[in-house]
Design a protein around this motif. Structure first.
Motif, PDB file in Angstrom:
ATOM      1  N   SER A 209       0.857  -1.187   0.000  1.00  0.00           N
ATOM      2  CA  SER A 209       0.000   0.000   0.000  1.00  0.00           C
ATOM      3  C   SER A 209       0.892   1.235   0.000  1.00  0.00           C
ATOM      4  CB  SER A 209      -0.903   0.008   1.238  1.00  0.00           C
ATOM      5  OG  SER A 209      -1.670   1.190   1.306  1.00  0.00           O
ATOM      6  N   PHE A 210       0.822   2.008  -1.065  1.00  0.00           N
ATOM      7  CA  PHE A 210       1.705   3.162  -1.247  1.00  0.00           C
ATOM      8  C   PHE A 210       0.865   4.425  -1.432  1.00  0.00           C
ATOM      9  CE2 PHE A 210       3.924  -0.606  -2.587  1.00  0.00           C
ATOM     10  CZ  PHE A 210       5.194  -0.469  -2.035  1.00  0.00           C
ATOM     11  N   ARG A 211       1.278   5.495  -0.774  1.00  0.00           N
ATOM     12  CA  ARG A 211       0.480   6.712  -0.772  1.00  0.00           C
ATOM     13  C   ARG A 211       1.107   7.874  -1.516  1.00  0.00           C
ATOM     14  NH1 ARG A 211      -3.610   6.331   2.999  1.00  0.00           N
ATOM     15  NH2 ARG A 211      -3.539   4.443   4.271  1.00  0.00           N
ATOM     16  N   ASP A 212       2.373   7.734  -1.950  1.00  0.00           N
ATOM     17  CA  ASP A 212       3.024   8.857  -2.605  1.00  0.00           C
ATOM     18  C   ASP A 212       4.243   8.361  -3.353  1.00  0.00           C
ATOM     19  OD1 ASP A 212       3.351  11.438  -3.383  1.00  0.00           O
ATOM     20  OD2 ASP A 212       3.593  12.276  -1.374  1.00  0.00           O
ATOM     21  N   ILE A 213       4.653   9.122  -4.388  1.00  0.00           N
ATOM     22  CA  ILE A 213       5.863   8.811  -5.129  1.00  0.00           C
ATOM     23  C   ILE A 213       6.459  10.123  -5.642  1.00  0.00           C
ATOM     24  CG2 ILE A 213       4.555   8.367  -7.264  1.00  0.00           C
ATOM     25  CD1 ILE A 213       6.742   6.279  -7.973  1.00  0.00           C
ATOM     26  N   VAL A 214       7.793  10.298  -5.463  1.00  0.00           N
ATOM     27  CA  VAL A 214       8.471  11.512  -5.921  1.00  0.00           C
ATOM     28  C   VAL A 214       9.834  11.129  -6.466  1.00  0.00           C
ATOM     29  CG1 VAL A 214       7.317  12.985  -4.220  1.00  0.00           C
ATOM     30  CG2 VAL A 214       9.537  11.964  -3.662  1.00  0.00           C
ATOM     31  N   ILE A 215      10.424  12.059  -7.209  1.00  0.00           N
ATOM     32  CA  ILE A 215      11.813  11.929  -7.646  1.00  0.00           C
ATOM     33  C   ILE A 215      12.643  12.918  -6.852  1.00  0.00           C
ATOM     34  CG2 ILE A 215      13.424  12.108  -9.572  1.00  0.00           C
ATOM     35  CD1 ILE A 215      11.126  11.477 -11.454  1.00  0.00           C
ATOM     36  N   PHE A 216      13.663  12.411  -6.139  1.00  0.00           N
ATOM     37  CA  PHE A 216      14.510  13.261  -5.307  1.00  0.00           C
ATOM     38  C   PHE A 216      15.961  12.849  -5.490  1.00  0.00           C
ATOM     39  CE2 PHE A 216      16.492  13.973  -1.008  1.00  0.00           C
ATOM     40  CZ  PHE A 216      16.603  15.348  -1.140  1.00  0.00           C
ATOM     41  N   ASN A 217      16.797  13.795  -5.920  1.00  0.00           N
ATOM     42  CA  ASN A 217      18.228  13.538  -6.106  1.00  0.00           C
ATOM     43  C   ASN A 217      18.441  12.307  -7.001  1.00  0.00           C
ATOM     44  OD1 ASN A 217      20.961  14.084  -5.709  1.00  0.00           O
ATOM     45  ND2 ASN A 217      21.102  12.641  -3.977  1.00  0.00           N
ATOM     46  N   ASN A 218      17.670  12.272  -8.113  1.00  0.00           N
ATOM     47  CA  ASN A 218      17.759  11.193  -9.100  1.00  0.00           C
ATOM     48  C   ASN A 218      17.362   9.833  -8.538  1.00  0.00           C
ATOM     49  OD1 ASN A 218      18.718  12.917 -11.188  1.00  0.00           O
ATOM     50  ND2 ASN A 218      20.772  12.837 -10.265  1.00  0.00           N
ATOM     51  N   GLN A 219      16.629   9.814  -7.440  1.00  0.00           N
ATOM     52  CA  GLN A 219      16.122   8.569  -6.875  1.00  0.00           C
ATOM     53  C   GLN A 219      14.593   8.603  -6.867  1.00  0.00           C
ATOM     54  OE1 GLN A 219      18.308   7.012  -3.271  1.00  0.00           O
ATOM     55  NE2 GLN A 219      19.115   9.111  -3.270  1.00  0.00           N
ATOM     56  N   ILE A 220      14.005   7.443  -7.038  1.00  0.00           N
ATOM     57  CA  ILE A 220      12.556   7.314  -6.925  1.00  0.00           C
ATOM     58  C   ILE A 220      12.239   6.950  -5.485  1.00  0.00           C
ATOM     59  CG2 ILE A 220      10.503   6.072  -7.695  1.00  0.00           C
ATOM     60  CD1 ILE A 220      11.996   5.524 -10.320  1.00  0.00           C
ATOM     61  N   LEU A 221      11.432   7.770  -4.835  1.00  0.00           N
ATOM     62  CA  LEU A 221      11.070   7.533  -3.446  1.00  0.00           C
ATOM     63  C   LEU A 221       9.573   7.301  -3.326  1.00  0.00           C
ATOM     64  CD1 LEU A 221      13.132  10.329  -1.603  1.00  0.00           C
ATOM     65  CD2 LEU A 221      13.836   7.986  -2.137  1.00  0.00           C
ATOM     66  N   VAL A 222       9.218   6.370  -2.456  1.00  0.00           N
ATOM     67  CA  VAL A 222       7.820   6.100  -2.152  1.00  0.00           C
ATOM     68  C   VAL A 222       7.689   6.031  -0.632  1.00  0.00           C
ATOM     69  CG1 VAL A 222       7.426   4.825  -4.299  1.00  0.00           C
ATOM     70  CG2 VAL A 222       8.136   3.581  -2.250  1.00  0.00           C
ATOM     71  N   HIS A 223       6.452   6.123  -0.156  1.00  0.00           N
ATOM     72  CA  HIS A 223       6.263   5.829   1.268  1.00  0.00           C
ATOM     73  C   HIS A 223       5.091   4.884   1.439  1.00  0.00           C
ATOM     74  CE1 HIS A 223       2.725   8.173   2.670  1.00  0.00           C
ATOM     75  NE2 HIS A 223       3.096   9.137   1.853  1.00  0.00           N
ATOM     76  N   GLN A 224       5.317   3.892   2.333  1.00  0.00           N
ATOM     77  CA  GLN A 224       4.302   2.891   2.614  1.00  0.00           C
ATOM     78  C   GLN A 224       4.343   2.558   4.096  1.00  0.00           C
ATOM     79  OE1 GLN A 224       4.648  -1.146   1.451  1.00  0.00           O
ATOM     80  NE2 GLN A 224       6.892  -1.148   1.335  1.00  0.00           N
ATOM     81  N   ASN A 225       3.419   1.687   4.517  1.00  0.00           N
ATOM     82  CA  ASN A 225       3.334   1.311   5.933  1.00  0.00           C
ATOM     83  C   ASN A 225       3.314   2.546   6.834  1.00  0.00           C
ATOM     84  OD1 ASN A 225       3.414  -1.370   5.138  1.00  0.00           O
ATOM     85  ND2 ASN A 225       5.637  -1.489   5.357  1.00  0.00           N
ATOM     86  N   LEU A 226       2.761   3.623   6.304  1.00  0.00           N
ATOM     87  CA  LEU A 226       2.499   4.867   7.007  1.00  0.00           C
ATOM     88  C   LEU A 226       3.743   5.682   7.334  1.00  0.00           C
ATOM     89  CD1 LEU A 226      -0.321   3.691   9.455  1.00  0.00           C
ATOM     90  CD2 LEU A 226      -0.544   4.704   7.195  1.00  0.00           C
ATOM     91  N   ASP A 227       4.851   5.046   7.784  1.00  0.00           N
ATOM     92  CA  ASP A 227       5.980   5.837   8.274  1.00  0.00           C
ATOM     93  C   ASP A 227       7.296   5.581   7.553  1.00  0.00           C
ATOM     94  OD1 ASP A 227       6.378   3.286   9.191  1.00  0.00           O
ATOM     95  OD2 ASP A 227       6.771   3.853  11.281  1.00  0.00           O
ATOM     96  N   LEU A 228       7.328   4.726   6.509  1.00  0.00           N
ATOM     97  CA  LEU A 228       8.575   4.385   5.832  1.00  0.00           C
ATOM     98  C   LEU A 228       8.739   5.159   4.525  1.00  0.00           C
ATOM     99  CD1 LEU A 228       8.715   0.488   6.201  1.00  0.00           C
ATOM    100  CD2 LEU A 228       9.814   2.222   7.627  1.00  0.00           C
ATOM    101  N   VAL A 229       9.938   5.759   4.357  1.00  0.00           N
ATOM    102  CA  VAL A 229      10.334   6.316   3.074  1.00  0.00           C
ATOM    103  C   VAL A 229      11.334   5.347   2.457  1.00  0.00           C
ATOM    104  CG1 VAL A 229      11.397   8.253   1.870  1.00  0.00           C
ATOM    105  CG2 VAL A 229       9.982   8.665   3.899  1.00  0.00           C
ATOM    106  N   GLN A 230      11.028   4.899   1.221  1.00  0.00           N
ATOM    107  CA  GLN A 230      11.851   3.871   0.598  1.00  0.00           C
ATOM    108  C   GLN A 230      12.306   4.304  -0.789  1.00  0.00           C
ATOM    109  OE1 GLN A 230       8.770   0.834   1.191  1.00  0.00           O
ATOM    110  NE2 GLN A 230      10.241  -0.322   2.410  1.00  0.00           N
TER     111      GLN A 230
END
Length: 759
Positions: A209-230
């Protein structure tokens, strides 16, 4: 081929050029609840509940867009700005898409009108721009929009078997398109693939379950499980940051990743080290919806405090940059007098139930702008519902609460809260001050405030400012079961000092303070002609007639003082002729929420589902009918109306915002020194009415041509009248100079003005 047929419904856009209403209307929207923000160059694009503002950090100015400029007034869910095409894109909870370009609003209804998508699953969650395409993440899939051609492209239903799934975000990186979903994991595909409408072209290697996705410093970041940035790389997730609580939003710029939690904003550098933490405290509390960092400045989009700006180097000093406005869009009770407007945001339902109790503060509009009394300054009072300004001291205001009693405001400061403990007001639950249900109130000529008190025997109270105890009027003879009468609504007073109260199932109750006689108009009384015992609105007009707004229609009591001598008082229907000449009842079966008479004794009538009607003094002519279709009203449910007699402005309170209509009918003046007619001259093509104002009460107005031929005559009921530029309604008058002769009621004062008509 079913997925292909489903995907082409958006290829042919259905868009409207929205109307600008700024000539006659002003929107007084609240910008204290921020739903989403986006930054481009030196500007921050902020979406409040149902309006937008653009804050220029360099000039320190804001530009606003609302229903006045053509926005829909629906709930905004996402905002984005394309610097390439200079287009601001606004997405809504209901799937509506609006574009602001060249200061013009274009509305696209394609998603809203799509019958194959459930109406509760059309929310627009996120925007991402790549080349000339805008990828719109929605609760049913991904929609392409071409920003260069201003038109929709394909729609991607990427769920199992081409089903609709909730896509929370989309990005494009290195020729791949990635989509996060709320319950179905992460999807990816080749963005150059011309057949992305085929769900089989989308890979789904990562569940979750993922709530957001962004590109930061040439990396793809997502957050899931409410508190994890991956970090996502080669379909492998690596945790790079663990937040101390649930993440609400992530925003990335070139050097900072800003993470929004409910009580703080965290700013991380490219190594995911925390460089700043802006935290809510007891002394400086906020609830955060979203945040971002740009040019060493952090912007906090809060739930009740607006958009706050602060420097990374000085996070403890915050500056409010939201445009000024009332505390909330949930306007419930309003009262205007002499260029001042008071606003409260209480809440109760159709059964006079105020729970859960709301404490939202008080707002005041003056010629200098908005002044707000915060929720922490109202002495704990909740459900503020009705406002009465002392006509003998406009700096003293009394505000009723359908829970806590009566608030007194002096010189813009809350000074007292009167309840069952320190006054004669009563709670219907013993020893519990959360059940002092006060509502409609009115001042009499002796400076006493009469207030209705629901669900107790002594349902009408006379309160003298400066005292604490009350004179009580027992209404139990007419309301045999006070607890069964869920609440009283309005209280008004006629010229002779008689009080009238409306209520949930009590009809209209009348009380004569001199004789202490009581009367009642209700459905239980034979011949009373009240269509419903649920009375929401009362108004004594300038002819001393009582207008009654009920749950199922409108009635008039032509001689309110006389009903105390009648054994069976009866209200009258207003019968009008429809377009085919058939008699019908005015506003039959409509739920009337408020009635107000303006300076010309015309009637403004608010309804629960049909907007606002504007009638002639006797109700026979409909002068205007405002709805969401032909006006900037954000909803057809209008809760309250107030007319400022000094300016003619008419204010409308709705649960989605406060609107002001620049009316022309003003209250009566004390002399004829300032009589004026406008427009003057009347130019070719003008089809409206000429307003003549600055009149005294009952002034006689005659209009003649230059040779003395009478073309119009009327006695004013307030401070203004309107002339349709016809000779007694027969035909339009010819070009020429016309004389306006005004005589006071006692014929001791006269004045003459000139009006030029050009056909």
């Amino acid at each position: 081929m079913q997925y292909l047929r489903l995907s082409i419904f958006l290829i042919f856009p259905l868009f409207l050029f929205s109307q600008d209403f700024s000539n006659q209307w002003t929107g007084h929207y609240s910008y204290f609840e921020i739903n989403d923000i986006y930054a481009a160059e030196d500007r921050v694009y902020a979406a409040s509940e149902n309006s937008v503002f653009i804050f220029d950090a360099e000039t320190r100015t804001s530009e606003t867009f609302s229903t006045i400029n053509g926005l829909s007034g629906e709930t905004i869910s996402s905002i984005y700005h394309s610097s390439t095409y200079d287009i601001t894109v606004v997405g809504y909870d209901n799937g509506l898409l609006e574009l602001i370009l060249d200061d013009e609003v274009r509305t696209f209804i394609d998603i809203v009108d799509q019958p194959t998508i459930p109406p509760t699953e059309k929310r627009i969650n996120h925007f991402f721009e790549n080349d000339d395409k805008l990828y719109i993440s929605t609760e049913f899939g991904i929609v392409e929009f071409n920003l260069e051609r201003i038109e929709f492209g394909d729609t991607f239903f990427i769920g199992p078997g081409g089903s609709q799934i909730n896509v929370t975000g989309t990005i494009v990186a290195e020729n791949s398109i990635y989509a996060t979903t709320l319950n179905n994991g992460i999807f990816s595909a080749d963005v150059t693939n011309p057949n992305l409408v085929d769900f089989n072209q989308w890979a789904n290697p990562i569940p979750g379950s993922f709530r957001d996705i962004v590109i930061f410093n040439n990396q793809i970041l997502v957050h899931q499980n409410l508190d994890l940035v991956q970090s996502l790389e080669n379909n492998v997730l690596t945790t790079v940051f663990t937040a101390p609580s649930s993440i609400r939003d992530m925003y990335a710029d070139s050097g900072n990743l800003t993470i929004s939690l409910v009580d703080r904003a965290l700013v991380l550098d490219t190594n995911f080290s925390e460089t700043a933490s802006i935290t809510s405290t007891t002394e400086d509390s906020f609830e955060l919806n979203t945040s971002l960092t740009i040019n060493n400045e952090v912007y906090l989009g809060t739930n009740t405090r607006g958009l706050l700006e602060l420097e990374l180097s000085n996070p403890n000093t915050k500056t409010l940059v939201s445009p000024e406005g009332p505390l909330s869009n949930f306007t419930f009770g309003i009262e205007a007098l002499n260029n001042n407007l008071w606003v409260v945001f209480g809440q109760y339902d159709v059964n006079f139930n105020p729970f859960p109790l709301q404490r939202r503060g008080i707002s005041k509009l003056t010629v200098d702008g908005w002044f707000n009394i915060s929720r922490d300054e109202v002495l704990g009072a909740t459900s503020l519902s009705h406002i009465t300004i002392n006509p003998n001291n406009e700096d003293q205001v009394f505000i009723s609460s359908l829970s806590s009693g009566l608030i007194e405001v002096n010189n813009n400061e809350v000074t007292n809260l009167f309840n069952d403990v320190n006054s004669g007001f009563e709670s219907f639950v013993p020893d519990d001050s959360n059940f002092v249900f006060l509502n409609g109130s009115v001042f009499d000529n002796e400076g006493n405030l009469w207030v209705n008190n629901s669900r107790v025997d002594d349902g009408l109270k006379r309160f003298s400012p400066g005292a604490t105890q009350t004179f009580n009027v027992d209404l139990s003879g007419l309301v045999s079961n006070p607890l069964g009468n869920l609440g009283f609504s309005d209280t008004v007073i006629d010229r002779d000092g008689n009080l009238f109260i409306g209520g949930w199932n009590s009809g209209v109750i009348g009380y004569n303070p001199n004789t202490e006689n009581q009367i009642q108009l209700s459905g239980e009384a034979e011949g009373s002609n009240i269509p419903s015992d649920y009375v929401l609105a009362l108004e004594i007009d300038r002819n001393n007639q009582l207008w009654i707004g009920t749950f199922r229609g409108i009635r008039v009591l032509f001689n309110p003082s006389g009903v105390f001598q009648q054994s069976n008082p009866q209200a009258s229907q207003i019968i009008i002729l429809d377009d085919e000449g058939v008699p019908q009842e005015l506003l039959f079966d409509e739920t009337i929420t408020d009635i107000e008479a303006d300076g010309s004794n015309n009637k403004w009538v608010a309804t629960a589902s049909s907007g606002v009607f504007y009638f002639s003094p006797d109700g026979q002519e409909t002068l205007a009918h405002f709805t969401t279709d032909n006006s900037p009203l954000p909803t057809n449910n209008v809760r309250d109306i107030s007319v400022d007699d000094s300016t003619g402005s008419v204010f409308f309170a709705t649960e989605k915002g406060l609107l002001e209509f620049k009316g022309t009918a003003t209250g009566p003046e004390s002399n004829l020194d300032n009589v004026v007619a406008f427009p003057n001259p009347v130019r070719p093509g003008f089809n409206g009415r000429v307003t003549i104002r600055g009149l005294t009460s009952r002034a006689n107005v005659k209009i003649t041509d230059i040779e003395g031929n009478l073309v119009y005559e009327e006695v004013s009921e307030g401070g203004s009248i309107q002339w349709d530029t016809t000779a007694f309604g027969r035909h339009k008058v010819a070009s020429g100079v016309y004389l306006i002769l005004v005589t006071g009621e006692d014929q001791g004062e006269t004045t003459v003005s000139k009006l030029l008509v050009v056909r």
